[in-house]
Every structure is written in C-alpha cells, then in structure tokens.
Motif scaffolding. Structure first.
Motif, PDB file in Angstrom:
ATOM      1  N   PHE A 378       0.839  -1.204   0.000  1.00  8.34           N
ATOM      2  CA  PHE A 378       0.000   0.000   0.000  1.00  8.34           C
ATOM      3  C   PHE A 378       0.872   1.252   0.000  1.00  8.34           C
ATOM      4  N   PHE A 379       1.898   1.271   0.864  1.00  4.21           N
ATOM      5  CA  PHE A 379       2.758   2.446   0.953  1.00  4.21           C
ATOM      6  C   PHE A 379       3.743   2.524  -0.216  1.00  4.21           C
ATOM      7  N   ASP A 380       3.925   1.421  -0.907  1.00  2.00           N
ATOM      8  CA  ASP A 380       4.836   1.385  -2.047  1.00  2.00           C
ATOM      9  C   ASP A 380       4.144   1.773  -3.357  1.00  2.00           C
ATOM     10  N   GLU A 381       2.829   1.831  -3.327  1.00  2.00           N
ATOM     11  CA  GLU A 381       2.037   2.085  -4.534  1.00  2.00           C
ATOM     12  C   GLU A 381       2.472   3.339  -5.300  1.00  2.00           C
ATOM     13  N   PRO A 382       2.729   4.491  -4.628  1.00  2.00           N
ATOM     14  CA  PRO A 382       3.102   5.713  -5.372  1.00  2.00           C
ATOM     15  C   PRO A 382       4.402   5.582  -6.168  1.00  2.00           C
ATOM     16  N   LYS A 383       5.239   4.603  -5.834  1.00  2.00           N
ATOM     17  CA  LYS A 383       6.521   4.435  -6.538  1.00  2.00           C
ATOM     18  C   LYS A 383       6.386   3.670  -7.849  1.00  2.00           C
ATOM     19  N   LYS A 384       5.243   3.030  -8.064  1.00  2.00           N
ATOM     20  CA  LYS A 384       5.095   2.142  -9.228  1.00  2.00           C
ATOM     21  C   LYS A 384       5.245   2.880 -10.556  1.00  2.00           C
ATOM     22  N   GLU A 385       4.723   4.089 -10.624  1.00  3.33           N
ATOM     23  CA  GLU A 385       4.817   4.862 -11.873  1.00  3.33           C
ATOM     24  C   GLU A 385       6.283   5.103 -12.244  1.00  3.33           C
ATOM     25  N   TYR A 386       7.106   5.433 -11.243  1.00  3.22           N
ATOM     26  CA  TYR A 386       8.527   5.668 -11.504  1.00  3.22           C
ATOM     27  C   TYR A 386       9.216   4.377 -11.953  1.00  3.22           C
ATOM     28  N   ARG A 387       8.858   3.272 -11.328  1.00  3.74           N
ATOM     29  CA  ARG A 387       9.492   1.999 -11.695  1.00  3.74           C
ATOM     30  C   ARG A 387       9.138   1.598 -13.124  1.00  3.74           C
ATOM     31  N   GLU A 388       7.906   1.832 -13.517  1.00  6.11           N
ATOM     32  CA  GLU A 388       7.503   1.509 -14.891  1.00  6.11           C
ATOM     33  C   GLU A 388       8.309   2.326 -15.892  1.00  6.11           C
ATOM     34  N   ARG A 389       8.513   3.605 -15.582  1.00  5.30           N
ATOM     35  CA  ARG A 389       9.294   4.477 -16.479  1.00  5.30           C
ATOM     36  C   ARG A 389      10.761   4.035 -16.498  1.00  5.30           C
ATOM     37  N   ALA A 390      11.291   3.655 -15.322  1.00  2.00           N
ATOM     38  CA  ALA A 390      12.689   3.229 -15.237  1.00  2.00           C
ATOM     39  C   ALA A 390      12.920   1.939 -16.026  1.00  2.00           C
ATOM     40  N   LEU A 391      12.027   0.975 -15.856  1.00  6.66           N
ATOM     41  CA  LEU A 391      12.189  -0.303 -16.560  1.00  6.66           C
ATOM     42  C   LEU A 391      11.987  -0.149 -18.063  1.00  6.66           C
ATOM     43  N   THR A 392      11.124   0.791 -18.465  1.00  8.16           N
ATOM     44  CA  THR A 392      10.946   1.069 -19.892  1.00  8.16           C
ATOM     45  C   THR A 392      12.246   1.604 -20.495  1.00  8.16           C
ATOM     46  N   LEU A 393      12.918   2.498 -19.749  1.00  7.58           N
ATOM     47  CA  LEU A 393      14.216   3.018 -20.195  1.00  7.58           C
ATOM     48  C   LEU A 393      15.230   1.893 -20.383  1.00  7.58           C
ATOM     49  N   LEU A 394      15.306   1.013 -19.385  1.00  9.44           N
ATOM     50  CA  LEU A 394      16.292  -0.068 -19.423  1.00  9.44           C
ATOM     51  C   LEU A 394      15.994  -1.076 -20.527  1.00  9.44           C
ATOM     52  N   LYS A 395      14.718  -1.275 -20.816  1.00 10.38           N
ATOM     53  CA  LYS A 395      14.357  -2.242 -21.862  1.00 10.38           C
ATOM     54  C   LYS A 395      14.616  -1.704 -23.264  1.00 10.38           C
TER      55      LYS A 395
END
Length: 421
Positions: A378-395
């Motif tokens: 629940f408290f980690d939810e706000p970070k998901k958008e950043y992780r999606e953008r980061a993993l998109t960069l790496l891919k």
C-alpha cells in the motif's frame, strides 16, 4: 442349568450397574464446559448487528442476552490472520479508506495506571449528573484526538437502568457528546464509549462519514483503534459475564467483537511496520557509519552499506531475471566505488542516493534484508509509476543505467521519497 444361567445374568447385571454408577459419579465431579477456564467468551448469535433503523446516528450501543451455560464456547489463540473474522473484507476496505483519507495509526493513548471509576460516579443511582473527573478524563482523550476540550465541558453523562435488548451507550452530533452508563459498566467500558464518541467528532471534523449507518459505525470503531485506543478496547470490548444460579448474562458492548479488535490491532501493527521501513533503512546506515575518526568523519565506503543491506539471494528469489540482473549491476557498480571521508550526515545522504537507484527498479523488500509487512504494498504504490518508467528506459537501451534520462528520473524519485533525512 437354568440356575446357572440365572446366576450368570445376575452377576452380569450387577457389573453393568456398577460401571454405569461409576461413570455417573465421575461425570458429577467433572467440570462442565462453561465452568472450564477460557481465554475469552464468545457467542455468535449475540453478535448480530441490530437493524440500521433501530440505532440513531452516531450512537454506540450495548446488547444483553441471557444464555444457557452450554452455549458458551472457548476462544482460540490461533494466528489472527488465519482465523475466520466476521466482516474481515469490510474491515480491510475501511482500513484502506482511512489510509487514503490520510488517517494513519497514532501512538497509544497513555494511561499512567489502571483505570478506575471516578469516585463521584459510584454513588449515583440514576439520572443525569455532572462529573468533574469524567470531564477531565474526556478532555485528555479529546486532546489526544486534537479536538477542543470544550466538547468535554458540554458533555452530558447519564446513569440508566439497563434492560434486555439494545440500549444506547453514547451519542453525538459532533457538537455535544452524551454518555450513558449502566449496571456492570467498568472503567474501561466507559473509556471505550467516550473514545468512540470522540472519534465520531474527529471524523466529522474531517468530513468523513459513510451513508450506511452500520458501515459508518464500523469505520468509527476502526478509527478509534487507529488513533490509539487498542489497549482500552482490548479490555473493554467483547463480552462481560454476570453469573446467576440458573443462567449467565452476557453483555456485549460496541459494534465489533473481541476477535475483530485483535485483528484490527494486528493490522495496525503491520501498518506501523510499513510506515517505519525508512527508520530501518536509516538505522542500518547509521550502524555502518558509527566508526568515526577524531574529526567526526567516517571513511566507510557506500558499498559497506550496500553489502549489509542488499541481499542478492532475496532478489533472485523475488524478482524476474531482467529486474534481478539490474539489481546485480547496481551492486557491482557500488562495489567499485572507493571509500571516502564524510560526516555522518553526508554519508547518510550518499547511501540514500545509492539505494534510491535500487528502489527505482524494485521494492526494497524484494532485494534487501528489510521485512515485508502486509501493508508494504500500500505504501509502495506511489513508486510504481517511476518503476515503470525506469524499466521502460532499461528495456529500450541496456546502457540507460545512469544515463541523463535515468538521472533526471532518479532526481524526481529521490526528492519525492528520500528527502526525509
């Protein structure tokens, strides 16, 4: 021959009579089920909520029933998260609703010693009365909620004759609190009623009220526990038993039972653990940086912290191969960063900066020694958008790690989630 048969039947009959008599004697000395020691008393039938129309708005209630002794059952000490809890899904939904509204668990309301009935209450038989001690106690609860103590000055206290069925224990419209006491109420009962009504006022001040009356009362009970009254509820709620010669009177106070109190208290503990995950991170860094020279500077490297905090074996078991590979790349990168002299504060910020790169790829509890709580997601939810953008960069490009785009994204991520020290 007939005489022999008659003698055999006579002996057999005497033996059967003796056995039955012995078992009956043992049963008479064996404690009945309702006489055995128990952790708690619970009766499912008496936990049913009254119809919504029978309870006025924002009013706590009591319920009394007369039951036969054999209807009482023992409660168990099973793990509360693996126990069947009444309205569990609804409780979980209300908990998330409160968190989304910005209401988080507070420290427990402190009681310096055991709670006792005010001396000016003991001699009151019935009717309204003014109690300076109760108003003083209510003022302390109001201050804990962050509410005005004027609510205590305007409060009304009544002693009522309790009848079978439902009787109102408390009520409020947000401006005035009414508290009713009945026979058998102890200090913790009274404290729980006052806390519940103060919680109504607290929620109303924040414009939080559900349309459905039963749901709103359940939400208020959870909010009362959230705001620090778990210890009082654990002693006040559930069932109070009055034994009589031919029956026991079981009185239930409130809208939740003792199992629900235990469950909500356990949920609160997990929420606090998730909230305090940053404290665990900070303490880990501090434990590494404590060895300082005479000038108050540490010569530890960032990798000394990374090695203590990051667990590649945890990452391998929790993450997919792509994500895990980049956690390993970051680990190897910081392994080659040399040590340098820094103050504790500087070292803290360098380590937080480093771990933010890991956290931008995967949740900390998926690659570290940090314990995952039931509410970590629940408290980690706000970070998901950043992780999606980061993993998109790496891919898109394997060299994007620490590229200009990566560092700009990390700058945003760090300022939002790591600028706390």
């Amino acid at each position: 021959m007939l005489g022999f048969i008659f003698a055999f039947l006579l002996i057999a009959g005497l033996f059967v009579v003796a056995v039955i008599g012995r078992e009956k004697l043992q049963d008479e000395h064996k404690p009945k089920d309702w006489e055995k020691p128990r952790m708690g008393i619970r009766r499912e039938a008496s936990e049913e909520q009254p119809e919504e129309s029978s309870i006025p708005n924002n009013q706590a209630y009591r319920e009394s029933v007369d039951i036969e002794p054999q209807d009482v059952v023992n409660s168990t000490e099973d793990d509360i998260f693996y126990t069947v809890i009444k309205d569990r899904e609804k409780i979980d939904a209300h908990v998330k609703f409160l968190l989304q509204k910005g209401i988080f668990p507070k420290n427990d309301f402190s009681i310096s010693s055991d709670l006792y009935l005010p001396s000016d209450l003991r001699n009151v038989s019935s009717g309204s009365f003014a109690s300076k001690q109760l108003k003083s106690f209510m003022s302390k609860i109001l201050l804990h909620f962050g509410l005005s103590v004027l609510l205590a000055e305007n409060a009304v206290f009544n002693v009522v004759n309790e009848h079978d069925g439902v009787s109102i224990a408390g009520a409020t419209n947000g401006e005035r609190i009414i508290v009713n006491f009945a026979e058998g109420d102890d200090s913790y009962h009274i404290a729980a009623i006052i806390a519940h009504e103060c919680a109504h006022c607290y929620l109303l001040r924040k414009h939080i009220k559900l349309d459905n009356e039963a749901d709103n009362e359940l939400l208020t009970e959870i909010a009362t526990l959230f705001l620090g009254f778990s210890s009082i509820y654990e002693k006040a709620y559930g069932y109070k038993v009055t034994r009589r010669a031919s029956y026991m009177r079981v009185k239930k106070l409130g809208y939740i039972n003792s199992d629900q109190v235990d469950y909500i208290t356990a949920v609160i503990r997990h929420i606090k653990e998730a909230q305090n995950s940053n404290n665990f991170l900070v303490e880990t860094i501090k434990s590494i940086s404590r060895l300082q020279d005479s000038n108050g500077r540490t010569s530890k490297s960032i990798f000394d912290f990374i090695r203590a905090y990051v667990a590649l074996s945890v990452a391998a078991s929790h993450l997919d191969s792509f994500t895990c590979a980049y956690i390993s790349k970051l680990y190897k990168y910081y392994k080659n960063v040399p040590s340098f002299a820094a103050t504790e504060r500087e070292y803290m910020q360098y380590c937080l900066q480093a771990i933010s790169h890991f956290d931008m790829i995967a949740p900390r509890y998926d690659f570290s020694t940090e314990r995952k709580s039931r509410y970590s997601d629940f408290f980690d939810e706000p970070k998901k958008e950043y992780r999606e953008r980061a993993l998109t960069l790496l891919k898109t490009d394997t060299d994007k790690l620490f590229s200009e785009e990566w560092n700009l994204l990390n700058y945003e991520f760090y300022n939002e989630f790591y600028d706390f020290y």
